[in-house]
Scaffold this motif. Structure first.
Motif, PDB file in Angstrom:
ATOM      1  N   ILE A 284       1.039  -1.166   0.025  1.00 43.30           N
ATOM      2  CA  ILE A 284       0.021   0.035  -0.056  1.00 43.30           C
ATOM      3  C   ILE A 284       0.942   1.187  -0.029  1.00 43.30           C
ATOM      4  O   ILE A 284       1.769   1.243   0.749  1.00 43.30           O
ATOM      5  CB  ILE A 284      -0.965  -0.129   1.310  1.00 43.30           C
ATOM      6  CG1 ILE A 284      -1.953  -1.075   1.236  1.00 43.30           C
ATOM      7  CG2 ILE A 284      -1.729   1.366   1.479  1.00 43.30           C
ATOM      8  CD1 ILE A 284      -2.878  -1.212   2.340  1.00 43.30           C
ATOM      9  N   GLY A 285       0.672   2.241  -0.821  1.00 38.59           N
ATOM     10  CA  GLY A 285       1.374   3.395  -1.202  1.00 38.59           C
ATOM     11  C   GLY A 285       2.568   3.261  -2.105  1.00 38.59           C
ATOM     12  O   GLY A 285       3.115   4.350  -2.536  1.00 38.59           O
ATOM     13  N   LYS A 286       2.693   2.014  -2.646  1.00 39.99           N
ATOM     14  CA  LYS A 286       3.662   2.082  -3.786  1.00 39.99           C
ATOM     15  C   LYS A 286       3.072   2.188  -4.948  1.00 39.99           C
ATOM     16  O   LYS A 286       2.078   1.939  -5.332  1.00 39.99           O
ATOM     17  CB  LYS A 286       4.322   0.544  -3.615  1.00 39.99           C
ATOM     18  CG  LYS A 286       5.312   0.224  -2.008  1.00 39.99           C
ATOM     19  CD  LYS A 286       5.800  -1.140  -2.370  1.00 39.99           C
ATOM     20  CE  LYS A 286       6.422  -1.455  -0.985  1.00 39.99           C
ATOM     21  NZ  LYS A 286       7.052  -2.610  -1.034  1.00 39.99           N
ATOM     22  N   ASN A 287       4.148   2.966  -5.624  1.00 39.86           N
ATOM     23  CA  ASN A 287       3.349   3.430  -7.028  1.00 39.86           C
ATOM     24  C   ASN A 287       3.487   2.319  -8.326  1.00 39.86           C
ATOM     25  O   ASN A 287       4.399   1.667  -8.168  1.00 39.86           O
ATOM     26  CB  ASN A 287       4.212   4.450  -7.614  1.00 39.86           C
ATOM     27  CG  ASN A 287       3.918   5.825  -6.529  1.00 39.86           C
ATOM     28  OD1 ASN A 287       2.666   6.164  -6.279  1.00 39.86           O
ATOM     29  ND2 ASN A 287       4.853   6.625  -6.685  1.00 39.86           N
ATOM     30  N   ALA A 306       5.141  11.680 -21.184  1.00 36.22           N
ATOM     31  CA  ALA A 306       3.940  10.914 -20.729  1.00 36.22           C
ATOM     32  C   ALA A 306       4.117   9.799 -19.934  1.00 36.22           C
ATOM     33  O   ALA A 306       4.021   8.498 -20.187  1.00 36.22           O
ATOM     34  CB  ALA A 306       3.532  10.281 -22.186  1.00 36.22           C
ATOM     35  N   ILE A 307       4.328  10.239 -18.513  1.00 40.70           N
ATOM     36  CA  ILE A 307       4.537   9.111 -17.713  1.00 40.70           C
ATOM     37  C   ILE A 307       3.635   9.532 -16.189  1.00 40.70           C
ATOM     38  O   ILE A 307       3.676  10.605 -15.995  1.00 40.70           O
ATOM     39  CB  ILE A 307       6.004   8.977 -17.037  1.00 40.70           C
ATOM     40  CG1 ILE A 307       6.299   8.101 -16.066  1.00 40.70           C
ATOM     41  CG2 ILE A 307       6.590  10.377 -16.761  1.00 40.70           C
ATOM     42  CD1 ILE A 307       7.745   7.757 -15.903  1.00 40.70           C
ATOM     43  N   LYS A 308       2.981   8.630 -15.851  1.00 46.45           N
ATOM     44  CA  LYS A 308       2.239   8.898 -14.585  1.00 46.45           C
ATOM     45  C   LYS A 308       2.543   7.625 -13.669  1.00 46.45           C
ATOM     46  O   LYS A 308       2.492   6.428 -13.805  1.00 46.45           O
ATOM     47  CB  LYS A 308       0.763   8.824 -15.067  1.00 46.45           C
ATOM     48  CG  LYS A 308       0.214   9.970 -16.012  1.00 46.45           C
ATOM     49  CD  LYS A 308       0.330  11.180 -15.235  1.00 46.45           C
ATOM     50  CE  LYS A 308      -0.510  11.331 -14.170  1.00 46.45           C
ATOM     51  NZ  LYS A 308      -0.723  12.599 -13.572  1.00 46.45           N
ATOM     52  N   LYS A 309       2.455   8.091 -12.243  1.00 47.39           N
ATOM     53  CA  LYS A 309       2.685   7.153 -11.169  1.00 47.39           C
ATOM     54  C   LYS A 309       1.559   7.459 -10.045  1.00 47.39           C
ATOM     55  O   LYS A 309       1.013   8.513  -9.806  1.00 47.39           O
ATOM     56  CB  LYS A 309       3.955   7.467 -10.691  1.00 47.39           C
ATOM     57  CG  LYS A 309       5.195   7.377 -11.391  1.00 47.39           C
ATOM     58  CD  LYS A 309       6.462   7.786 -10.581  1.00 47.39           C
ATOM     59  CE  LYS A 309       7.838   7.512 -11.611  1.00 47.39           C
ATOM     60  NZ  LYS A 309       8.890   7.651 -10.523  1.00 47.39           N
ATOM     61  N   ASP A 346       9.135   1.757  -8.735  1.00 44.40           N
ATOM     62  CA  ASP A 346      10.529   1.551  -9.431  1.00 44.40           C
ATOM     63  C   ASP A 346      11.622   2.569  -8.975  1.00 44.40           C
ATOM     64  O   ASP A 346      12.633   2.961  -9.613  1.00 44.40           O
ATOM     65  CB  ASP A 346      10.350   2.254 -10.915  1.00 44.40           C
ATOM     66  CG  ASP A 346       9.521   3.384 -11.233  1.00 44.40           C
ATOM     67  OD1 ASP A 346       8.952   3.585 -12.061  1.00 44.40           O
ATOM     68  OD2 ASP A 346       9.502   4.337 -10.271  1.00 44.40           O
ATOM     69  N   THR A 347      11.517   3.011  -7.678  1.00 46.95           N
ATOM     70  CA  THR A 347      12.584   3.696  -7.056  1.00 46.95           C
ATOM     71  C   THR A 347      13.310   2.822  -6.151  1.00 46.95           C
ATOM     72  O   THR A 347      14.334   3.111  -5.580  1.00 46.95           O
ATOM     73  CB  THR A 347      12.242   4.972  -6.264  1.00 46.95           C
ATOM     74  OG1 THR A 347      11.316   4.629  -5.305  1.00 46.95           O
ATOM     75  CG2 THR A 347      11.574   6.110  -7.094  1.00 46.95           C
ATOM     76  N   GLN A 348      12.669   1.467  -5.972  1.00 52.21           N
ATOM     77  CA  GLN A 348      13.231   0.412  -4.946  1.00 52.21           C
ATOM     78  C   GLN A 348      13.623  -0.795  -5.649  1.00 52.21           C
ATOM     79  O   GLN A 348      12.939  -1.065  -6.786  1.00 52.21           O
ATOM     80  CB  GLN A 348      12.288   0.378  -3.729  1.00 52.21           C
ATOM     81  CG  GLN A 348      11.810   1.439  -2.999  1.00 52.21           C
ATOM     82  CD  GLN A 348      13.015   2.037  -2.502  1.00 52.21           C
ATOM     83  OE1 GLN A 348      13.960   1.365  -1.976  1.00 52.21           O
ATOM     84  NE2 GLN A 348      13.153   3.267  -2.208  1.00 52.21           N
ATOM     85  N   ALA A 349      14.478  -1.387  -5.275  1.00 55.24           N
ATOM     86  CA  ALA A 349      15.026  -2.725  -5.664  1.00 55.24           C
ATOM     87  C   ALA A 349      13.782  -3.822  -5.762  1.00 55.24           C
ATOM     88  O   ALA A 349      13.699  -4.672  -6.731  1.00 55.24           O
ATOM     89  CB  ALA A 349      16.167  -3.385  -5.223  1.00 55.24           C
TER      90      ALA A 349
END
Length: 364
Positions: A284-287, A306-309, A346-349
């Protein structure tokens, strides 16, 4: 008296000279030519198997000095040919049945005429390959094909569009999302009666996973992400579909890439809605990231625009997540994109994080 002897000697010498000009065993009797005649006349048809319609005709026979081949097709000088012994004549026929006439001439000028049936049949085209690019520009290749007819599959009682070998049809715009999947049909023509029909399922939005051949989610990255069609892990609430897509995160920049035959057309809406099921409360809270790539119209924004998170907001139940590209002013109303990339956190492994998706739709 001396002159008489001289004349007599000259006549005798002339007689000897004439007699020596005809070799022994050869006379001037040519009466035998009237009885000379050709025999065992026939022909060899060599029909090309590449649907070119080319047939090589080789007259044969004993005592034949020349042959006139009348093709049974064509007009004027193209309707016949003179053939010397050991040679052949070539003619291009449409598919069909013909009568070939050959007039054989022997050394005496006598002629023998024979007729032969010829059947030219074209083989069905093979290895038909359909290619689509950009704004649905269609090209087709095939063995033994003379041309093609393309059916886009988006209107009732469609009249096919002719396509020549080596050519590409101009861009084709499909109706608004909701009526797909469309099936592109190509009929490969042999130049005769034989044809080969090939269908290609086209992908755009919406996407669900009830169709077995939905395989456009191609994983990428290192470690690579995984994607598979699976049974719905929680067929209740907002989504009771039998089949859904399962995403398993690989590495930081890994994800899935989906190439569409029919580009995502923002003239039909700038929102993409996706059903998401998250089995893990820690997610929960992860994009979830959707990145639109491969703009198909010159001058449109780069893919990175054209990128949305959008974050996951719940666990244990299906929710609808909305990616609203209308909030990005750099994207024009008529923008079109050929592929969609999906990533997670995608900021975390990550550690093989899993979520499920279904029912990708586009609207306003």
């Amino acid at each position: 008296m001396k002159n008489i002897k001289l004349i007599f000697s000259f006549v005798l010498l002339l007689a000897v000279t004439i007699s020596c000009s005809i070799p022994d065993g050869i006379d001037q009797d040519t009466s035998f030519l009237s009885s000379a005649a050709s025999a065992n006349v026939s022909k060899v048809f060599n029909i090309c198997t590449d649907n070119s319609g080319i047939v090589r005709i080789s007259p044969t026979g004993e005592g034949v000095t020349s042959s006139k081949v009348i093709f049974g097709h064509g007009i004027g000088k193209d309707a016949s040919a003179i053939v010397n012994p050991g040679s052949s004549a070539s003619h291009t026929y449409p598919e069909g049945s013909y009568t070939v006439t050959i007039i054989y001439t022997d050394i005496a000028g006598n002629q023998t005429t024979s007729t032969y049936p010829l059947v030219v049949t074209f083989r069905a085209p093979e290895n038909v390959v359909i290619k689509t690019s950009g704004e649905m520009k269609v090209s087709v290749s095939a063995l033994y094909a003379k041309s093609f007819i393309v059916y886009y599959g988006d209107v009732a009682n469609e009249v096919g569009t002719p396509l020549d070998l080596g050519k590409t049809l101009p861009a084709h715009t499909y109706p608004a999302p909701g009526s797909s999947p469309f099936v592109l049909k190509v009929v490969a023509l042999s130049g005769g009666a034989a044809t080969t029909t090939v269908n290609k399922t086209l992908y755009d939005l919406p996407i669900d996973f009830e169709t077995p051949d939905v395989d456009i989610f191609a994983p990428f990255g290192s470690p690579i992400s995984l994607f598979a069609t699976v049974n719905n892990p929680n067929a209740t609430g907002l989504n009771t579909s039998a089949k859904v897509g399962m995403f398993t995160k690989g590495g930081t920049t890994s994800g899935t890439l989906s190439a569409f035959n029919i580009p995502i057309n923002f003239a039909y809406g700038k929102k993409i809605k996706v059903m998401v099921y998250n089995p893990t409360p820690a997610n929960i809270g992860k994009n979830i990231t959707l990145l639109l790539q491969a703009p198909v119209v010159a001058g449109q924004p780069a893919a990175g625009v054209a990128i949305k998170k959008v974050p996951i907001t719940t666990s244990g139940a299906w929710e609808e997540i909305v990616f609203d590209y209308g909030t990005i002013s750099a994207i024009p109303a008529g923008a079109k994109f050929g592929q969609l990339v999906m990533r997670f956190n995608d900021t975390q492994a990550g550690a093989q994080e899993v979520f499920y998706v279904d029912n990708f739709v586009q609207n306003n």
